[in-house]
Each structure stands twice: as C-alpha cells, then as structure tokens.
Design a protein around this motif. Structure first.
Motif, mmCIF file in Angstrom:
data_model
loop_
_atom_site.group_PDB
_atom_site.id
_atom_site.type_symbol
_atom_site.label_atom_id
_atom_site.label_comp_id
_atom_site.label_asym_id
_atom_site.label_seq_id
_atom_site.Cartn_x
_atom_site.Cartn_y
_atom_site.Cartn_z
ATOM 1 N N GLY A 220 0.822 -1.194 0.000
ATOM 2 C CA GLY A 220 0.000 0.000 0.000
ATOM 3 C C GLY A 220 0.860 1.250 0.000
ATOM 4 O O GLY A 220 2.017 1.226 -0.441
ATOM 5 N N PRO A 221 0.344 2.349 0.541
ATOM 6 C CA PRO A 221 1.092 3.610 0.532
ATOM 7 C C PRO A 221 2.218 3.621 1.550
ATOM 8 O O PRO A 221 2.354 2.720 2.384
ATOM 9 N N GLU A 222 3.026 4.656 1.480
ATOM 10 C CA GLU A 222 4.082 4.821 2.465
ATOM 11 C C GLU A 222 3.468 5.124 3.829
ATOM 12 O O GLU A 222 2.440 5.779 3.944
ATOM 13 N N ALA A 223 4.123 4.622 4.867
ATOM 14 C CA ALA A 223 3.670 4.888 6.227
ATOM 15 C C ALA A 223 4.041 6.305 6.630
ATOM 16 O O ALA A 223 5.050 6.857 6.183
ATOM 17 N N THR A 224 3.214 6.901 7.494
ATOM 18 C CA THR A 224 3.521 8.227 8.025
ATOM 19 C C THR A 224 4.520 8.106 9.176
ATOM 20 O O THR A 224 4.792 7.005 9.675
ATOM 21 N N ALA A 225 5.013 9.260 9.619
ATOM 22 C CA ALA A 225 5.946 9.261 10.743
ATOM 23 C C ALA A 225 5.284 8.678 11.999
ATOM 24 O O ALA A 225 5.912 7.919 12.745
ATOM 25 N N ASP A 226 4.013 9.011 12.241
ATOM 26 C CA ASP A 226 3.304 8.462 13.395
ATOM 27 C C ASP A 226 3.103 6.954 13.258
ATOM 28 O O ASP A 226 3.232 6.210 14.235
ATOM 29 N N ASP A 227 2.766 6.500 12.041
ATOM 30 C CA ASP A 227 2.619 5.056 11.812
ATOM 31 C C ASP A 227 3.889 4.319 12.224
ATOM 32 O O ASP A 227 3.844 3.312 12.942
ATOM 33 N N LEU A 228 5.015 4.822 11.769
ATOM 34 C CA LEU A 228 6.285 4.150 12.030
ATOM 35 C C LEU A 228 6.653 4.204 13.508
ATOM 36 O O LEU A 228 7.163 3.221 14.063
ATOM 37 N N LEU A 229 6.360 5.328 14.161
ATOM 38 C CA LEU A 229 6.684 5.445 15.578
ATOM 39 C C LEU A 229 5.856 4.465 16.408
ATOM 40 O O LEU A 229 6.392 3.769 17.278
ATOM 41 N N VAL A 230 4.556 4.393 16.133
ATOM 42 C CA VAL A 230 3.702 3.459 16.872
ATOM 43 C C VAL A 230 4.182 2.028 16.661
ATOM 44 O O VAL A 230 4.309 1.247 17.612
ATOM 45 N N ALA A 231 4.454 1.666 15.408
ATOM 46 C CA ALA A 231 4.868 0.293 15.109
ATOM 47 C C ALA A 231 6.195 -0.048 15.771
ATOM 48 O O ALA A 231 6.371 -1.143 16.323
ATOM 49 N N ARG A 232 7.146 0.870 15.748
ATOM 50 C CA ARG A 232 8.453 0.589 16.343
ATOM 51 C C ARG A 232 8.383 0.482 17.862
ATOM 52 O O ARG A 232 9.135 -0.284 18.472
ATOM 53 N N LEU A 233 7.488 1.242 18.477
ATOM 54 C CA LEU A 233 7.349 1.203 19.933
ATOM 55 C C LEU A 233 6.631 -0.054 20.419
ATOM 56 O O LEU A 233 6.872 -0.516 21.532
ATOM 57 N N VAL A 234 5.730 -0.600 19.590
ATOM 58 C CA VAL A 234 4.836 -1.656 20.059
ATOM 59 C C VAL A 234 5.148 -3.030 19.472
ATOM 60 O O VAL A 234 5.049 -4.048 20.168
ATOM 61 N N THR A 235 5.512 -3.104 18.197
ATOM 62 C CA THR A 235 5.684 -4.397 17.534
ATOM 63 C C THR A 235 6.716 -5.267 18.255
ATOM 64 O O THR A 235 7.849 -4.850 18.498
ATOM 65 N N GLY A 236 6.293 -6.486 18.607
ATOM 66 C CA GLY A 236 7.182 -7.430 19.251
ATOM 67 C C GLY A 236 7.365 -7.230 20.744
ATOM 68 O O GLY A 236 8.091 -7.985 21.387
ATOM 69 N N LYS A 237 6.690 -6.229 21.310
ATOM 70 C CA LYS A 237 6.843 -5.959 22.738
ATOM 71 C C LYS A 237 5.977 -6.896 23.576
ATOM 72 O O LYS A 237 4.985 -7.452 23.107
ATOM 73 N N VAL A 238 6.380 -7.066 24.843
ATOM 74 C CA VAL A 238 5.591 -7.787 25.837
ATOM 75 C C VAL A 238 5.063 -6.734 26.810
ATOM 76 O O VAL A 238 5.847 -6.044 27.466
ATOM 77 N N ILE A 239 3.741 -6.616 26.888
ATOM 78 C CA ILE A 239 3.111 -5.559 27.677
ATOM 79 C C ILE A 239 2.483 -6.176 28.925
ATOM 80 O O ILE A 239 1.712 -7.139 28.831
ATOM 81 N N GLY A 240 2.797 -5.614 30.075
ATOM 82 C CA GLY A 240 2.222 -6.096 31.320
ATOM 83 C C GLY A 240 0.927 -5.377 31.633
ATOM 84 O O GLY A 240 0.936 -4.259 32.142
ATOM 85 N N PHE A 241 -0.192 -6.017 31.341
ATOM 86 C CA PHE A 241 -1.499 -5.395 31.555
ATOM 87 C C PHE A 241 -2.041 -5.626 32.970
ATOM 88 O O PHE A 241 -3.076 -5.094 33.325
ATOM 89 N N GLY A 242 -1.357 -6.445 33.763
ATOM 90 C CA GLY A 242 -1.859 -6.728 35.103
ATOM 91 C C GLY A 242 -2.954 -7.775 35.083
ATOM 92 O O GLY A 242 -3.119 -8.528 34.129
ATOM 93 N N ARG A 243 -3.711 -7.805 36.170
ATOM 94 C CA ARG A 243 -4.759 -8.806 36.322
ATOM 95 C C ARG A 243 -5.818 -8.635 35.245
ATOM 96 O O ARG A 243 -6.254 -7.535 34.938
ATOM 97 N N ARG A 244 -6.245 -9.756 34.672
ATOM 98 C CA ARG A 244 -7.244 -9.720 33.607
ATOM 99 C C ARG A 244 -8.629 -9.467 34.186
ATOM 100 O O ARG A 244 -9.049 -10.119 35.138
ATOM 101 N N GLY A 245 -9.337 -8.500 33.617
ATOM 102 C CA GLY A 245 -10.691 -8.175 34.030
ATOM 103 C C GLY A 245 -11.685 -8.553 32.956
ATOM 104 O O GLY A 245 -11.343 -9.195 31.957
ATOM 105 N N PRO A 246 -12.937 -8.138 33.110
ATOM 106 C CA PRO A 246 -13.960 -8.522 32.140
ATOM 107 C C PRO A 246 -13.851 -7.796 30.802
ATOM 108 O O PRO A 246 -14.400 -8.258 29.807
ATOM 109 N N ASN A 247 -13.154 -6.677 30.772
ATOM 110 C CA ASN A 247 -13.057 -5.897 29.540
ATOM 111 C C ASN A 247 -11.736 -6.191 28.837
ATOM 112 O O ASN A 247 -10.664 -5.883 29.370
ATOM 113 N N PRO A 248 -11.769 -6.802 27.636
ATOM 114 C CA PRO A 248 -10.522 -7.121 26.940
ATOM 115 C C PRO A 248 -9.945 -5.946 26.149
ATOM 116 O O PRO A 248 -8.903 -6.080 25.519
ATOM 117 N N ILE A 249 -10.613 -4.808 26.159
ATOM 118 C CA ILE A 249 -10.206 -3.661 25.351
ATOM 119 C C ILE A 249 -9.445 -2.677 26.242
ATOM 120 O O ILE A 249 -9.985 -2.160 27.215
#
Length: 262
Positions: A220-249
C-alpha cells in the motif's frame, strides 16, 4: 459457535509461587498470574504429532521466549508506552485462546483442530465481514490475526491503531482507517499492517473462498511518521497489563487525555 471450554487443576504451592513471582515482574510491570501459568504450560508442552505439529512448535518456541522476556524484566507497562506514543487513539486487545467460528454447529474438538494451522472446512461467519476464527495464537501470521481481531467488539469506532495481544505479546500493529457500526458492535472495514522495516502500509484485502477466507496482503502507501513510531514502539513488545478483568479492550493512548498513571 462452540462454548469456550476451560478446565482447572491443582498445582503445587511452589509452582503457584513461581507463576506469581513472574506475574509480579520487575520494574513495576505486572501480569495476570493465570496467563503466566498457561504460558509456562505452553512453553513446556511436548512435541505434537500430526498436521498441527508445526503450528504447536511455533507456539512453544514463542512462549519460551516470552517467559524469558518476562523473567529478565524485558517488558513494558501501558504507562511507559503511553508516555512514548504519539497523540493518537491506540487500542490493545487482550485476546483469548483460538477457536473456530461458523454459522454451522461445531463440536469443541472440531473448533480446536481447525482453528490451528488447517484451512477451515466450514463456511465463515459473515456478520459484517468473512471470519472463520476468533482468539489469538502466538504462532499467528498477520493476515490470520487481522481477521480474528478486527471485530466484532463493543468498542468506540475511533481507534486508529489496533494492537492484538496474547499473554501481553504484541506481534503486529494494524492501522485502521474505516469502521462500520451496527447496534452495539463495530468492526474495522479497512486496515493495514504497518511494515516499519520497509516504511510501508500493507493493505489487508478481505479473504474469499479461493484463499480459505484468509485476508491477503498487498503493498500500500508509504507509512507516516506516526505510523512508524507506533509500530516501532509496540511491535514485538511484551506488555504487562496486570490482572485480567472482564473488559478485553485496553486503550494504550488517547488523543485527548492521559489514561495510565505510573
């Protein structure tokens, strides 16, 4: 859709304490102890014969890597991500185990087998878009995970970046540019995989019978600067969300307000 079957069994106090210590990971990053215990099980699972053996082996390999990341403190908290992410609506999903969905009546065993690496022999669910499976595996590729995570969720249709996770692991970031809403459910009508290595957005085209209802990826098209920043910060990361509650979002970042406080 078959029911999501769960089983419980006893473990020793030592095994529980080990899982709890990992869940209370270093640097203030927290995980759900039940998810950590399941991750330990997947990481130590023996080889599985048959057509899903390769799929199970990929799951096992990834689970072991995640366990090491959690144990070594190589994980991030939602607050850390929020502080670094650009001003955008970034939403994470805490996905559950995989299972097949279909308008046909299926047994739990059929659901589990064909939700793995095998093409589904059943017609897709078509409530908004063709979908054969929900939930997430650590072995999922981008197209499979997009189909499972893009809907149908009870969430605000303003998400710009969608981050599916399992046991806190976020393998891909999707950019969502159009949402459809029906009653209390919404789904992403258009989306892209952010390929931050090539600087591109990969368009996800809806699957057909010829592709076993799996989406396909095209440049598709080229990614924007924000697209690339979000992807680089998050892709492949392990995120500690804490105890699981009823809301998965879980909103990781909002355009308008601070969400996570350290």
């Amino acid at each position: 859709m078959p029911p999501l079957e769960q089983r419980r069994f006893s473990v020793s106090a030592r095994s529980y304490d080990e899982a709890q210590r990992l869940a209370d990971a270093p640097h203030g990053v927290r995980f759900d102890v039940s998810e950590v215990a399941e991750l330990q099980y997947v990481a130590g699972r023996p080889a599985v014969p048959g057509p899903v053996g390769g799929f199970a082996a990929r799951e096992q390999h990834r689970a072991a890597a995640l366990m090491n990341a959690i144990a070594s403190g190589d994980a991030v908290s939602p607050a850390e991500l929020e502080a670094a992410l650009p001003r955008a609506n970034v939403t994470a999903l805490r996905m559950g185990p995989i299972r097949l969905v279909s308008d046909c009546e299926l047994t739990a065993e059929q659901s589990e087998i064909f939700a793995a690496d095998e093409p589904s022999p059943y017609p897709p669910e078509t409530h908004g878009y063709p979908r054969t499976r929900i939930g997430m595996s650590l072995a999922d590729d981008p197209a499979t995970l997009w189909s499972a995570s893009r809907g149908i969720w009870r969430m605000s249709p303003d998400t710009e970046y969608l981050v599916p996770t399992r046991f806190g692991f976020a393998p891909y970031v999707f950019k969502t540019t159009k949402w459809h809403e029906r009653s209390e459910t919404v789904w992403a009508a258009e989306g892209f995989l952010i390929d931050h290595r090539r600087g591109l957005l990969m368009r996800l085209v809806d699957g057909t019978a010829e592709t076993d209802w799996r989406p396909t990826l095209v440049d598709g098209p080229e990614a924007t600067a924000d697209d690339l920043l979000v992807a680089r910060l998050v892709t492949g990361k392990v995120i500690g969300f804490g105890r699981r509650g009823p809301n998965p979002i879980i909103r990781l970042r909002s355009r308008t307000r601070r969400i996570h406080v350290k």
